[in-house]
Scaffold this active site. Structure first.
Site, PDB file in Angstrom:
ATOM      1  N   LYS A   1      -2.667   6.625   1.550  1.00 23.07           N
ATOM      2  CA  LYS A   1      -2.500   7.042   2.946  1.00 23.07           C
ATOM      3  C   LYS A   1      -1.535   8.223   3.054  1.00 23.07           C
ATOM      4  O   LYS A   1      -0.501   8.156   3.725  1.00 23.07           O
ATOM      5  CB  LYS A   1      -2.028   5.851   3.791  1.00 23.07           C
ATOM      6  CG  LYS A   1      -2.453   5.922   5.241  1.00 23.07           C
ATOM      7  CD  LYS A   1      -2.235   4.589   5.934  1.00 23.07           C
ATOM      8  CE  LYS A   1      -2.575   4.658   7.418  1.00 23.07           C
ATOM      9  NZ  LYS A   1      -4.009   4.875   7.657  1.00 23.07           N
TER      10      LYS A   1
ATOM     11  N   ARG B   1       0.832  -1.211   0.000  1.00 23.35           N
ATOM     12  CA  ARG B   1       0.000   0.000   0.000  1.00 23.35           C
ATOM     13  C   ARG B   1       0.864   1.258   0.000  1.00 23.35           C
ATOM     14  O   ARG B   1       0.526   2.258  -0.649  1.00 23.35           O
ATOM     15  CB  ARG B   1      -0.943  -0.006   1.202  1.00 23.35           C
ATOM     16  CG  ARG B   1      -1.959   1.118   1.158  1.00 23.35           C
ATOM     17  CD  ARG B   1      -3.029   0.939   2.206  1.00 23.35           C
ATOM     18  NE  ARG B   1      -2.508   1.034   3.570  1.00 23.35           N
ATOM     19  CZ  ARG B   1      -3.247   0.903   4.669  1.00 23.35           C
ATOM     20  NH1 ARG B   1      -4.543   0.656   4.561  1.00 23.35           N
ATOM     21  NH2 ARG B   1      -2.711   1.000   5.865  1.00 23.35           N
TER      22      ARG B   1
END
Length: 413
Positions: A259, A157
């Site tokens: 993120k 991620r």
């Protein structure tokens, strides 16, 4: 070898070092500030330590040994109140730092004593928000071994987010092995079984100086850790959410699906206002139709109706949570029908149960939702059978209390 008992006579002042193809112990005169080693760190299966003299020669010799096998720092647990551990920052012993230039590759990392870092006032992360972070946890089992939960997912991620933010990123291997080294160096801060977890915070930042709007010329990958308890003070007790109708967390084509640090600063105003009114957090809607659920400030959201569990589909404005992904798989393995699709406010208010998921909260049942001044409470005061069942299944797996049939955990010691 499952333990480092062979090194038990070395005392508590030896620090783990690691290098390509080797891991080694450093005597006290090496650990005043930092320990450097090339990356990626290669983890081997066998130890070739023969005597204490090997340790003294560790600065020049390379040994074929696993990080998890040779980490022999024998130290007692940190002297803190483990029974009243909240979710807050607590300084620990070591942090991990690795740097690279723009267009280059991360190739060297080091453990440093935890402390403040120096940064140019013109750093890209300070001026233009070029930064990402991750969050994962380490748990201690009853036998003293430490478990990580799906760290490779966090690594992947971060790489996806780095591509969106025009940043280089550590490889999955570098990320995972750096996490292992950092956790083992801070082993005494891992809470006892059942008392909490060691929260691991990897950061990727543009730290090079840049004045005009452009990618930073230098990047820093840093990991620090902190022991934590429950994210919400209520613990597994239900939380109370308010739906925000005017402020939005993300927009199509933006960065809501990665993120990046700016996503979180943007929710602070609405979150602070909600908490001042007694709510636990804010649930955001899509910014186009203003009627479909997106996520809570730092959690994904699920609804339960009969045997069907629904959660908003990942479409670029919602973070692909690792706990979210795990709960979906666990729920399906238990016979639930899980749907990833647009979920409307009307469906939310008509649900049997609602719960949130995230690394920090794991699974948090929702007791009530307030929408346009109207409060809707859920059965059993929000602590539904399904959310309890899924919480128990996932946390028992994370803590090593049940067989890991999913092959999600990674054992360190």
């Amino acid at each position: 070898m499952e333990s480092a008992a062979v090194f038990s006579g070395l005392g508590s002042n030896y620090l783990l070092g690691a290098s390509r193809g080797a891991s080694f112990l450093l005597p006290p005169f090496f650990n005043d500030k930092r320990i450097s080693f090339p990356a990626p760190l290669q983890l081997q299966k066998q130890s070739s330590f023969a005597s204490f003299n090997n340790v003294q020669a560790a600065s020049s010799a390379r040994f074929d040994a696993a990080v998890s096998d040779v980490y022999s720092e024998v130290s007692e647990l940190a002297d803190i109140d483990w029974d009243n551990l909240g979710f807050g920052f607590m300084p620990t012993d070591y942090m991990y730092v690795m740097k690279c230039s723009r267009g280059g590759n991360f190739s060297k990392g080091e453990l440093q004593r935890f402390g403040n870092i120096e940064m140019n006032p013109s750093a890209g992360v300070l001026n233009y928000g070029q930064g990402l972070f991750e969050g994962l946890k380490a748990y201690k089992k009853e036998d003293g071994k430490i478990l990580l939960f799906r760290p490779e997912e966090n690594a992947q991620r971060m790489r996806m987010g780095a591509e969106r933010m025009c940043m280089p990123s550590p490889t999955v291997e570098q990320f995972v092995e750096a996490v292992k080294v950092t956790v083992l160096a801070n082993e005494r801060w891992v809470p006892p079984p059942g008392k909490g977890s060691l929260y691991i915070r990897p950061l990727l930042m543009g730290t090079g100086a840049v004045l005009g709007l452009a990618p930073s010329p230098e990047y820093t990958f840093l990991i620090y850790v902190s022991p934590v308890g429950n994210y919400f003070k209520e613990g597994l007790a239900p939380i109370n959410l308010v739906i925000e109708t005017e402020v939005h967390r993300a927009a199509p084509g933006g960065t809501g699906g990665v993120k990046t640090i700016g996503n979180y600063a943007a929710v602070l105003k609405a979150q602070s206002a909600a908490k001042a009114k007694g709510y636990s957090d804010v649930l955001y809607l899509d910014c186009v139709h203003k009627k479909y659920l997106e996520e809570v400030s730092s959690c994904n959201v699920f609804t339960v109706k009969g045997n069907v569990i629904s959660t908003p589909s990942i479409k670029g404005t919602i973070l692909p949570g690792i706990t979210r992904k795990s709960i979906i798989d666990v729920a399906r393995s238990q016979g639930f029908q899980v749907e990833e699709r647009p979920v409307s406010v009307d469906e939310l208010l008509d649900a049997d149960e609602v719960f949130c998921t995230g690394t920090a909260v794991v699974v948090s049942p929702v007791g009530s939702i307030t929408y346009l001044g109207k409060r809707v409470s859920y059965q059993n005061n929000g602590i539904g059978v399904v959310s309890q069942q899924l919480y128990s299944a996932l946390t028992r797996l994370q803590m090593g209390l049940t067989e890991d049939v999913m092959n999600w955990t990674m054992e360190l010691k």
